[in-house]
Design a protein around this motif. Structure first.
Motif, short mmCIF file in Angstrom:
data_model
loop_
_atom_site.label_atom_id
_atom_site.label_comp_id
_atom_site.label_asym_id
_atom_site.label_seq_id
_atom_site.Cartn_x
_atom_site.Cartn_y
_atom_site.Cartn_z
N SER A 68 0.83 -1.20 0.00
CA SER A 68 0.00 0.00 0.00
C SER A 68 0.87 1.26 0.00
N VAL A 69 0.27 2.37 -0.41
CA VAL A 69 0.97 3.65 -0.42
C VAL A 69 1.34 4.03 1.02
N LYS A 70 0.47 3.73 1.96
CA LYS A 70 0.74 4.02 3.37
C LYS A 70 1.98 3.26 3.85
N THR A 71 2.15 2.03 3.42
CA THR A 71 3.33 1.24 3.79
C THR A 71 4.58 1.86 3.16
N VAL A 72 4.46 2.33 1.93
CA VAL A 72 5.59 3.01 1.28
C VAL A 72 5.98 4.23 2.10
N GLU A 73 4.98 5.01 2.53
CA GLU A 73 5.27 6.21 3.33
C GLU A 73 5.99 5.85 4.62
N LYS A 74 5.54 4.78 5.28
CA LYS A 74 6.18 4.37 6.53
C LYS A 74 7.62 3.93 6.30
N HIS A 75 7.85 3.14 5.24
CA HIS A 75 9.22 2.70 4.94
C HIS A 75 10.11 3.90 4.61
N MET A 76 9.58 4.83 3.85
CA MET A 76 10.36 6.01 3.46
C MET A 76 10.69 6.85 4.69
N SER A 77 9.72 7.03 5.56
CA SER A 77 9.95 7.80 6.78
C SER A 77 11.02 7.14 7.64
N LYS A 78 10.95 5.82 7.74
CA LYS A 78 11.94 5.07 8.52
C LYS A 78 13.34 5.22 7.90
N ALA A 79 13.42 5.15 6.58
CA ALA A 79 14.70 5.28 5.89
C ALA A 79 15.30 6.67 6.11
N LEU A 80 14.47 7.68 5.99
CA LEU A 80 14.98 9.04 6.15
C LEU A 80 15.38 9.33 7.60
N GLN A 81 14.66 8.75 8.55
CA GLN A 81 15.06 8.90 9.95
C GLN A 81 16.42 8.24 10.19
N ALA A 82 16.63 7.08 9.60
CA ALA A 82 17.91 6.39 9.75
C ALA A 82 19.04 7.21 9.11
N LEU A 83 18.77 7.80 7.96
CA LEU A 83 19.79 8.63 7.31
C LEU A 83 20.13 9.84 8.18
N ARG A 84 19.09 10.47 8.72
CA ARG A 84 19.35 11.61 9.61
C ARG A 84 20.19 11.20 10.81
N ARG A 85 19.86 10.05 11.37
CA ARG A 85 20.57 9.56 12.55
C ARG A 85 22.04 9.23 12.20
N ASP A 86 22.25 8.56 11.06
CA ASP A 86 23.59 8.11 10.69
C ASP A 86 24.48 9.23 10.18
N LEU A 87 23.89 10.22 9.54
CA LEU A 87 24.67 11.33 8.99
C LEU A 87 24.64 12.47 10.00
#
Length: 176
Positions: free
Chosen positions: A136-155
């Protein structure tokens, strides 16, 4: 009655090949829905267990074929992105930042990483990613949000430019 007597056997048949319980359950559901829809046209003398076994084999092979096509498509997107990057000269800072981003991306769970890569490298929108991955699009949004949070945390602070890239990506994707 038919479902309860055959479901475990048929689900295990699909699972042995796919190694994915949820996909095996989905295939089993599709087979039984198809059987229900064809109930009027099937003959009374049909070997129902044979029919169901063959239907599961067919659906399993379709799922494998679809997964291979999707993987080939993802690999082609990655190869294209890497070729584009290789063609552009990078400053040492950008190259280091790129390595940090790649390292961070590869620590993400598989589905989360696929969503991010399809968005970032493949330039696909959320609807296209949802259709491509069958989620679902909602699942895509959740995965994307999680990925961007990880990038913010790692960088962290030493990579201010990386944070700018992530922020710009988030703005582009409509996430805050």
């Amino acid at each position: 009655m038919l479902y309860t007597s055959t479901a475990a056997f048929l689900a295990n048949q699909a699972f042995r090949v796919l190694k994915d319980r949820e996909l095996a359950k989905d295939i089993l559901q599709d087979v039984f829905v198809s059987l229900y829809l064809k109930r009027e046209t099937l003959g009374a003398d049909i070997n129902i267990l044979g029919y169901l076994t063959n239907a599961v084999k067919y659906q399993t092979s379709n799922a494998l074929r679809n997964a291979m096509v999707k993987d080939a498509h993802h690999q082609a997107l990655l190869l294209h992105a890497h070729r584009q990057e290789a063609a552009q000269p990078m400053a040492p800072e950008r190259s280091a930042l790129r390595r940090e981003i790649d390292k961070s991306i590869h620590t993400l769970p598989q589905k989360c990483r696929e969503v991010f890569m399809l968005s970032y490298y493949g330039n696909l929108g959320y609807k296209a990613i949802a259709k491509e991955m069958g989620i679902s699009v909602k699942t895509v949004e959740k995965h994307m949000s999680k990925a961007l949070q990880a990038l913010r945390r790692d960088l962290k602070e030493e990579h201010v430019a990386g944070l700018m890239v992530v922020t710009l990506t988030m703005q582009y994707c409509g996430i805050s």
